[in-house]
Design an enzyme around this catalytic site. Structure first.
Site, PDB file in Angstrom:
ATOM      1  N   LYS A 176      29.015  49.266  57.634  1.00  0.00           N
ATOM      2  CA  LYS A 176      30.551  48.710  57.273  1.00  0.00           C
ATOM      3  C   LYS A 176      30.333  47.359  57.940  1.00  0.00           C
ATOM      4  CE  LYS A 176      31.195  51.730  59.785  1.00  0.00           C
ATOM      5  NZ  LYS A 176      32.206  53.089  60.841  1.00  0.00           N
ATOM      6  N   MET A 223      36.713  41.696  65.998  1.00  0.00           N
ATOM      7  CA  MET A 223      37.179  42.124  64.696  1.00  0.00           C
ATOM      8  C   MET A 223      38.443  42.152  64.152  1.00  0.00           C
ATOM      9  SD  MET A 223      34.900  45.588  64.421  1.00  0.00           S
ATOM     10  CE  MET A 223      35.180  46.101  66.468  1.00  0.00           C
ATOM     11  N   ASP A 282      22.637  49.699  61.672  1.00  0.00           N
ATOM     12  CA  ASP A 282      24.114  48.812  60.658  1.00  0.00           C
ATOM     13  C   ASP A 282      23.868  47.153  60.039  1.00  0.00           C
ATOM     14  OD1 ASP A 282      25.396  50.732  61.571  1.00  0.00           O
ATOM     15  OD2 ASP A 282      26.075  49.257  63.325  1.00  0.00           O
TER      16      ASP A 282
END
Length: 286
Positions: free
Chosen positions: A74, A189, A53
């Site tokens: 991502k 997030m 990642d």
């Protein structure tokens, strides 16, 4: 040099073997390579291919010099691989007989979509092993000197994500219930929708002066910590120019950073407040 790092004698004298055709889904921790588990290091030493990642440090990948690297990061607002493509790529690599390590930031099962990837693999007949990792919501806050639980503050902690599959604030979250029931709230997030989140919590009755910490690039040399309040959080973040990745912590445990900022202490700073919760007695006294 990383090549000199070796594993100690493992359980029963032997570490698990990553066999051809298997996929190990592994948490890489929040950033600091030293927070890897020994099982993760063992996997890195054996893998033919590492699918990793965006938040996995290059120094961690250096522990697998023999492995092919496949980037599957991502990041919000940037061109990213589709989750379906990542999952099916893991299937294809395993079907080729590769020893596949899927390396994910933090813990693969904490807002990491590891469950989706593991389910896809099993549905396609690919054997898997899950290796947990230290989640940023725990390890990242600890590096900032903020205990996720502290007896004088909370007997519960609530972890939520700041956005869902669509990239928006999750509509399934009951912010009123969260505001009323979460003594300490840890938000993953959440930077993109921080204003919306702050408004929802304030509207649901959280105190305007409730302490908030924003920890960016947790556990890395670039770590930054902003201490603010729920009412000032949006404006203070905008003024600071802080950027993701970040963990938001809402609750009185944030005050403990005034005494537990261990990185600041190691750099020669003095504690700002030895009794930030105003207990009026030493910490060892119940």
């Amino acid at each position: 040099m990383t090549d000199s790092l070796s594993l100690p004698a493992g359980p029963m004298g032997q570490w698990p073997q990553l066999e051809p055709g298997w996929v190990w889904l592994c948490g890489a921790g929040p950033g600091d390579p030293g927070l890897l588990t020994l099982h993760a290091l063992n996997a890195l030493r054996q893998a033919d291919v590492v699918v990793y990642d965006a938040l996995v440090e290059d120094t961690i990948l250096d522990w697998a010099p023999q492995a092919e690297r496949v980037y599957a990061g991502k990041r919000g607002g940037k061109p990213s691989a589709k989750q379906r493509d990542i999952s099916l790529r893991l299937v294809d690599l395993a079907k080729e007989g590769k020893r596949v390590l899927r390396l994910k930031g933090g813990d693969p099962f904490v807002f990491g979509r590891g469950g989706e990837e593991a389910q896809t693999l099993i549905q396609h007949g690919v054997p898997v092993r899950i290796i947990p990792g230290i989640s940023a919501g725990i390890g990242g806050l600890a590096y900032a000197g903020i205990p996720v639980t502290h007896r004088d503050v909370n007997q519960s902690v609530t972890f939520v994500t700041g956005h869902d599959q669509s990239g928006e604030t999750p509509t399934s979250l009951n912010w009123k219930a969260i505001a009323e029931g979460a003594q300490v709230l840890v938000i993953y997030m959440g930077m993109k929708h921080v204003e919306r989140i702050a408004t929802a919590l304030l509207d649901a009755g959280r105190p305007a002066d409730e302490p908030v910490a924003v920890v960016c690039n947790a556990t890395t040399p670039d770590q930054q910590v902003l201490e603010t309040t729920l009412a000032r959080m949006t404006a203070d973040i905008a003024a600071s120019a802080l950027e993701p990745p970040a963990i938001l912590c809402v609750g009185r445990s944030v005050l403990m950073r005034q005494v537990l900022d261990w990185q600041g202490l190691a750099a020669g700073q003095q504690p700002r407040n030895l009794d930030p919760l105003n207990r009026g007695r030493p910490a060892e006294v119940s």
